[in-house]
Design an enzyme around this catalytic site. Structure first.
Site, PDB file in Angstrom:
ATOM      1  N   ASP A 175     -26.739  18.802  29.020  1.00 39.80           N
ATOM      2  CA  ASP A 175     -25.336  18.926  29.315  1.00 39.80           C
ATOM      3  C   ASP A 175     -24.660  17.380  29.344  1.00 39.80           C
ATOM      4  O   ASP A 175     -24.771  16.788  29.919  1.00 39.80           O
ATOM      5  CB  ASP A 175     -25.146  19.566  30.813  1.00 39.80           C
ATOM      6  CG  ASP A 175     -23.736  19.567  31.427  1.00 39.80           C
ATOM      7  OD1 ASP A 175     -23.370  20.157  32.637  1.00 39.80           O
ATOM      8  OD2 ASP A 175     -22.887  19.078  30.603  1.00 39.80           O
TER       9      ASP A 175
ATOM     10  N   LYS B  27     -14.553  17.944  28.048  1.00 40.34           N
ATOM     11  CA  LYS B  27     -13.861  16.743  28.522  1.00 40.34           C
ATOM     12  C   LYS B  27     -13.293  16.069  27.329  1.00 40.34           C
ATOM     13  O   LYS B  27     -12.450  16.407  26.415  1.00 40.34           O
ATOM     14  CB  LYS B  27     -14.675  15.673  29.308  1.00 40.34           C
ATOM     15  CG  LYS B  27     -15.246  16.530  30.914  1.00 40.34           C
ATOM     16  CD  LYS B  27     -15.963  15.536  31.558  1.00 40.34           C
ATOM     17  CE  LYS B  27     -16.219  16.385  32.833  1.00 40.34           C
ATOM     18  NZ  LYS B  27     -15.359  16.387  33.782  1.00 40.34           N
TER      19      LYS B  27
ATOM     20  N   TYR C 299     -24.407  18.956  38.645  1.00 44.18           N
ATOM     21  CA  TYR C 299     -23.280  19.933  38.523  1.00 44.18           C
ATOM     22  C   TYR C 299     -23.058  20.419  37.068  1.00 44.18           C
ATOM     23  O   TYR C 299     -22.955  19.534  36.130  1.00 44.18           O
ATOM     24  CB  TYR C 299     -22.052  19.277  39.017  1.00 44.18           C
ATOM     25  CG  TYR C 299     -20.983  20.336  39.192  1.00 44.18           C
ATOM     26  CD1 TYR C 299     -19.724  20.125  38.249  1.00 44.18           C
ATOM     27  CD2 TYR C 299     -20.904  21.536  39.794  1.00 44.18           C
ATOM     28  CE1 TYR C 299     -18.709  21.037  38.175  1.00 44.18           C
ATOM     29  CE2 TYR C 299     -19.757  22.444  39.936  1.00 44.18           C
ATOM     30  CZ  TYR C 299     -18.709  21.919  38.870  1.00 44.18           C
ATOM     31  OH  TYR C 299     -17.627  22.925  38.739  1.00 44.18           O
TER      32      TYR C 299
HETATM   33  P1  KE4 Z   1     -15.380  21.791  33.554  1.00 42.96           P
HETATM   34  O1  KE4 Z   1     -15.488  23.450  33.653  1.00 42.96           O
HETATM   35  O2  KE4 Z   1     -14.665  21.404  34.874  1.00 42.96           O
HETATM   36  O3  KE4 Z   1     -14.680  21.626  32.221  1.00 42.96           O
HETATM   37  O4  KE4 Z   1     -16.672  21.412  33.222  1.00 42.96           O
HETATM   38  C1  KE4 Z   1     -17.836  21.577  34.156  1.00 42.96           C
HETATM   39  C2  KE4 Z   1     -18.848  20.482  33.969  1.00 42.96           C
HETATM   40  C3  KE4 Z   1     -19.972  20.651  33.531  1.00 42.96           C
HETATM   41  N1  KE4 Z   1     -20.930  19.754  33.229  1.00 42.96           N
HETATM   42  C4  KE4 Z   1     -20.618  18.587  33.904  1.00 42.96           C
HETATM   43  C5  KE4 Z   1     -21.684  17.641  33.558  1.00 42.96           C
HETATM   44  C6  KE4 Z   1     -19.382  18.076  34.456  1.00 42.96           C
HETATM   45  O5  KE4 Z   1     -19.419  17.056  35.112  1.00 42.96           O
HETATM   46  C7  KE4 Z   1     -18.561  19.155  34.671  1.00 42.96           C
HETATM   47  C8  KE4 Z   1     -17.332  19.042  35.513  1.00 42.96           C
HETATM   48  N2  KE4 Z   1     -17.252  17.669  36.192  1.00 42.96           N
HETATM   49  C9  KE4 Z   1     -16.356  17.616  37.235  1.00 42.96           C
HETATM   50  C10 KE4 Z   1     -16.462  16.406  37.801  1.00 42.96           C
HETATM   51  N3  KE4 Z   1     -17.620  15.573  37.640  1.00 42.96           N
HETATM   52  C11 KE4 Z   1     -14.906  17.910  36.811  1.00 42.96           C
HETATM   53  C12 KE4 Z   1     -13.956  17.710  38.038  1.00 42.96           C
HETATM   54  C13 KE4 Z   1     -13.633  18.871  38.535  1.00 42.96           C
HETATM   55  O6  KE4 Z   1     -14.345  19.821  38.976  1.00 42.96           O
HETATM   56  O7  KE4 Z   1     -12.251  18.912  39.223  1.00 42.96           O
END
Ligand code: KE4
Length: 430
Positions: free
Chosen positions: A239, A267, A144
């Site tokens: 990523d 993050k 993801y």
């Molecule tokens: P955000 O747009 O949520 O800040 O980041 C997206 C993203 C991009 N790349 C990786 C490897 C990620 O894990 C994420 C977002 N992670 C999720 C949970 N694994 C965030 C939690 C959520 O969607 O509420």
């Protein structure tokens, strides 16, 4: 545990917000039940609105590597807010945060701050397409990278064919530019590159998979991606939204010694406030406006409060011994979980890289998405709730990570191991 106020708030929230949440995974859809509404956090702990206390291993899905309400972060945000919250003009803090990131990741010559991991990966892909004048990207099943249209795609029928959308509202035409390989399977990457000669702009990979649960890169996997990207004229995008400043100060690229062309961050670099970033080779990043023809912008990019939190977080992480401590905490948490599993007949496959780990409810090992997908998600859900009822808060989904923070104590981990033993016994007895 009493959850009356959370239940009332959840009912009220569902009148205004889809599913009562601002991000789907928070709704407990994967594990059932009512999500506790959180009132506050401190260190490795959370308290919900019914004053139930939890040891927290979600850590806001990764950013809270220092623990909640870290004094230096809270102080930095208060100070920044006293001087104004946003100017839409350059500030010194943005320069400082960029310098802290570059000091840890020598592969980054230039970077752009954005507001989320999604913006970071979306923009990295756009600049890769601009630089290579190619349209296709390769991603991996079970990974993801945020919710940009072209990334909400899973493997199509045949490996050499394009992906298919995983979300309503993503046109097939958008998914057609996304090819999907299998993580830890270099042969599937080679097949896609050979079937799409001179068409692939970039390979985007979570260098340690976190969104299928934790799956470490097999020996030679990341090096193989580097080699294949080079031989096919594609860029390699790491990523590192989860792994950046998590699995090493310099992220997975430091831990595994493989240099990407572009890196996506989020993050931890915001210390719990909204910050993302993408960056890498100067010749690639000079494509980004206002230097070059690739457009990307953001009203609140480099926001003074978010940047102040990020600076405080990264400065705290720069202290000697930080990553050795995170490694010890991760190892201790894993040992506790293994000891708990040994007291029952419940099959668990535990994967860990540093301070991120996942217990898969399946036997054997988990090295690919297909193996992760075998997990018994109902058993995970039962384990999740048995832990939550004992005041231990892990990810409400089998295919996510548990995160250790520097604020977790030996007492937290002992309490968690004990709770896991009871939870597994009840799952095993089920
Ligand atoms: P955000 O747009 O949520 O800040 O980041 C997206 C993203 C991009 N790349 C990786 C490897 C990620 O894990 C994420 C977002 N992670 C999720 C949970 N694994 C965030 C939690 C959520 O969607 O509420």
């Amino acid at each position: 545990m009493d959850h009356a106020r959370s239940a009332a708030l959840f009912a009220r929230a569902q009148q205004h917000l889809p599913g009562g949440v601002n991000s789907p995974v928070r709704s407990f859809g994967a594990v059932g039940g009512t999500p506790p509404f959180i009132a506050r956090g401190k260190g490795g702990h959370l308290w919900d609105v019914d004053d139930n206390e939890y040891v927290d291993f979600v850590g806001s899905w990764g950013p809270l590597v220092l623990g909640h309400a870290h004094p230096a972060v809270a102080r930095a945000v208060r100070r920044a807010a006293a001087g104004g919250t946003s100017f839409g003009a350059p500030t010194e803090g943005e320069v400082r945060l960029a310098e802290l990131i570059k000091a840890a990741m020598p592969s980054i010559d230039l970077l752009r701050l954005v507001n989320s991991g999604t913006e970071a990966t979306m923009s990295a892909i756009r600049v890769a397409r601009a630089f290579t004048s190619r349209g296709k990207i390769i991603k991996f099943n079970g990974s993801y990278h945020g919710h940009a249209d072209g990334l909400l795609v899973k493997a199509g029928s045949g490996l050499a064919t394009h992906g298919i959308p995983t979300s309503a509202g993503v046109p097939i035409s958008y998914a057609a530019e996304t090819l999907v390989a299998e993580y830890n399977r270099l042969d599937t990457v080679e097949a896609l590159l050979r079937a799409n000669v001179n068409q692939v702009a970039a390979i985007i990979v979570e260098p340690v998979a976190g969104n299928m649960g934790v799956v470490p890169p097999a020996s030679g996997f990341l090096e193989g991606l580097r080699r294949m990207a080079d031989s096919h004229g594609a860029l390699l995008i790491f990523d590192e939204v989860i792994t950046g400043f998590r699995v090493a100060r310099g992220g997975a690229q430091e831990r595994y010694g493989v240099r990407p062309d572009l890196t996506c961050l989020g993050k931890i670099i915001g210390g719990g406030l909204p910050v993302g970033a993408y960056g890498g080779r100067a010749d690639v990043m000079r494509m980004v406006a206002p230097l070059g023809p690739m457009y990307q912008a953001g009203t609140l990019s480099g926001n003074p409060l978010a940047v102040a939190a990020g600076i405080a977080c990264l400065e705290a992480l720069a202290k000697p011994g930080t990553y050795a401590k995170l490694e010890r905490l991760g190892a201790r948490a894993e040992a506790g979980l293994r000891a708990a599993a040994d007291t029952t007949s419940v099959p668990l496959a535990i994967n860990r890289v540093g301070s991120m780990l996942t217990a898969f409810f399946c036997d054997g090992s988990v090295t690919t998405w297909a193996e992760a997908a075998r997990s018994d998600t109902a058993a995970y859900a039962a384990f999740f709730h048995a832990l939550l009822d004992q005041g231990v808060y892990i990810a409400p989904s089998q295919f996510e990570c548990a995160f250790l923070s520097l604020a977790h104590t030996p007492a937290d981990l002992a309490r968690t191991a004990e709770a896991a033993t009871l939870a597994l016994r009840s799952a095993g007895a089920a």
